[in-house]
Design an enzyme around this catalytic site. Structure first.
Site, PDB file in Angstrom:
ATOM      1  N   ILE A 287      -1.069   2.365   6.827  1.00 34.38           N
ATOM      2  CA  ILE A 287      -1.168   0.648   7.037  1.00 34.38           C
ATOM      3  C   ILE A 287      -1.231  -0.107   5.689  1.00 34.38           C
ATOM      4  O   ILE A 287      -0.745  -1.063   5.537  1.00 34.38           O
ATOM      5  CB  ILE A 287      -2.526   0.670   7.726  1.00 34.38           C
ATOM      6  CG1 ILE A 287      -2.522   1.345   8.973  1.00 34.38           C
ATOM      7  CG2 ILE A 287      -2.892  -0.912   8.131  1.00 34.38           C
ATOM      8  CD1 ILE A 287      -3.782   1.376   9.877  1.00 34.38           C
TER       9      ILE A 287
ATOM     10  N   TYR B 150       1.080   7.054  12.529  1.00 37.40           N
ATOM     11  CA  TYR B 150       0.587   6.043  11.360  1.00 37.40           C
ATOM     12  C   TYR B 150      -0.817   6.303  11.289  1.00 37.40           C
ATOM     13  O   TYR B 150      -1.849   6.927  12.336  1.00 37.40           O
ATOM     14  CB  TYR B 150       0.737   4.553  11.588  1.00 37.40           C
ATOM     15  CG  TYR B 150       0.054   4.020  12.593  1.00 37.40           C
ATOM     16  CD1 TYR B 150      -1.105   3.347  12.255  1.00 37.40           C
ATOM     17  CD2 TYR B 150       0.068   3.873  13.900  1.00 37.40           C
ATOM     18  CE1 TYR B 150      -2.161   2.718  13.236  1.00 37.40           C
ATOM     19  CE2 TYR B 150      -0.427   3.147  14.833  1.00 37.40           C
ATOM     20  CZ  TYR B 150      -1.476   2.680  14.499  1.00 37.40           C
ATOM     21  OH  TYR B 150      -2.453   1.971  15.369  1.00 37.40           O
ATOM     22  N   CYS B 151      -1.325   6.268   9.868  1.00 39.19           N
ATOM     23  CA  CYS B 151      -2.846   6.311   9.878  1.00 39.19           C
ATOM     24  C   CYS B 151      -2.945   5.395   8.582  1.00 39.19           C
ATOM     25  O   CYS B 151      -2.264   4.472   8.247  1.00 39.19           O
ATOM     26  CB  CYS B 151      -3.095   7.787   9.380  1.00 39.19           C
ATOM     27  SG  CYS B 151      -2.316   8.545   7.954  1.00 39.19           S
ATOM     28  N   THR B 152      -4.167   5.369   7.759  1.00 37.82           N
ATOM     29  CA  THR B 152      -4.546   4.636   6.817  1.00 37.82           C
ATOM     30  C   THR B 152      -3.680   4.626   5.532  1.00 37.82           C
ATOM     31  O   THR B 152      -3.285   3.516   5.425  1.00 37.82           O
ATOM     32  CB  THR B 152      -6.256   4.733   6.346  1.00 37.82           C
ATOM     33  OG1 THR B 152      -6.918   4.797   7.430  1.00 37.82           O
ATOM     34  CG2 THR B 152      -6.495   3.840   5.543  1.00 37.82           C
TER      35      THR B 152
END
Length: 359
Positions: free
Chosen positions: A227, A198-200
């Site tokens: 996110i 996952y990342c932003t």
């Protein structure tokens, strides 16, 4: 044809305040083949400038990466313009959880070699052969599976203030550093473990998932929309929120609060804190975490040296900056050597903690 800003950030902020209109903070990306990035860049700037769009947008032969804000009353016109471009029609727009009318104060559309600095040679693998996109519900299920390794693809200063429970958070300064580290630590589990990333907003995972599949990983998953999208789905569907702390964002807000947990510490005194500050010394501008007490005591500065400098006459400050490039700490951010609490904490962690990925 005006292809650049003619207002300063201060002038723009005044206009936004006088307008009194709500603005939406939005991010999106897409990988696509753009034959003439410069021409495309100019087209986007002209169209968006007319809609009072502000933000930071990168365009390259491989696609577009955008973080921006747009007046709420212009959103439909903005979306209609996107839909006129084949590869941007119905593109997923990550709308921020918290909005700030002053998140961006200029429109910057820049042509870059890549839309994310990943250090990869795209010609050596199929960048379109990506991992499985999963929504919030499926993501929650996957990360509860004991056969899953959950990896945060962001940098240390992002994950420090907030991350998913039980996630591996590589201690890296840049995205490109994390790719070989993760591969090396998981080299014995390419076939038997679920690699969930996952990342932003999803863009870093998009390229990373294709790279890891190329390197032999069999079960690669990525959180769709990152996110930002996860939190929206959790709130809309009443799902359990497994993210703790704040989500770091790359605009003037610097973060969005996702849970009430404060998991970081002030880099100057060690008290619980998760608010980032840019050092008030323009020659430094270091990004670090500072509690309210230290903020007042240090006058928004990262060190006593910087605090002394901000009290010098402007011309003297300007002279000190002359010929100086970016601070050597620009990528270290909160790990800068002159922030003793953070540095000491890092040394203790390196000595006492085993490598999570190798457990």
């Amino acid at each position: 044809m005006q292809l650049y800003n003619n207002l300063s950030a201060k002038e723009r902020a005044k206009l936004i305040e006088e307008a009194g209109q709500d603005r939406l903070t939005i991010s999106f990306y897409t990988y696509a083949k753009i034959g003439n990035p410069e021409l495309f860049r100019n087209h986007m700037f002209l169209a968006w400038d007319q809609l009072d769009v502000l933000g930071r947008i990168y365009v390259a032969h491989e696609g577009i990466n955008a973080q921006l804000s747009v007046p709420a009353i212009n959103f439909d016109a903005f979306k209609s313009h996107l839909d006129t471009i084949t590869f941007l029609k119905d593109v997923r727009l990550n709308i921020a959880i918290e909005h700030d009318n002053f998140a961006f104060l200029k429109l910057k559309v820049k042509v870059r070699d890549k839309i994310v600095a990943d250090g990869l040679n795209d010609a050596t693998f199929d960048v379109t052969d990506i991992g499985v996109h999963v929504n919030a519900e499926r993501f929650n299920e996957l990360i509860e599976d004991p056969n899953t390794v959950l990896v945060d693809m962001r940098n240390h200063y992002e994950s420090e203030i907030g991350h998913f429970k039980n996630a591996v958070t590589p201690d890296v300064d840049t995205f490109r550093e994390s790719l070989p580290i993760i591969e090396d630590d998981l080299k014995d589990h390419k076939e038997d473990k679920n690699l969930v990333m996952y990342c932003t907003g999803g863009i870093r995972c998009e390229k990373a998932s294709a790279y890891y599949k190329h390197r032999g990983f069999q079960n690669v998953f990525q959180l769709e929309g990152g996110i930002i999208n996860y939190v929206r789905q959790v709130n809309a569907q009443g799902l359990e929120n497994k993210f703790i702390g704040k989500n770091f964002v790359f605009d003037e807000r610097r973060s969005e609060r996702i849970s009430e947990d404060i998991i970081a510490q002030c880099h100057q005194c060690g008290k619980p804190a998760d608010t980032h500050t840019n050092c008030a010394n323009e020659a430094c501008h270091l990004l670090f975490i500072q509690c309210d007490e230290c903020k007042e005591k240090m006058e928004n500065c990262c060190s006593t040296n910087c605090q002394e400098i901000i009290h010098l006459p402007y011309e003297e400050q300007k002279a000190l900056r002359k010929g100086q490039g970016n601070s050597n700490d620009i990528f270290k951010k909160g790990r800068a050597d002159h922030l003793p609490f953070k540095q000491d904490l890092r040394n203790i962690f390196e000595v006492l903690q085993p490598n999570v990925l190798k457990d």
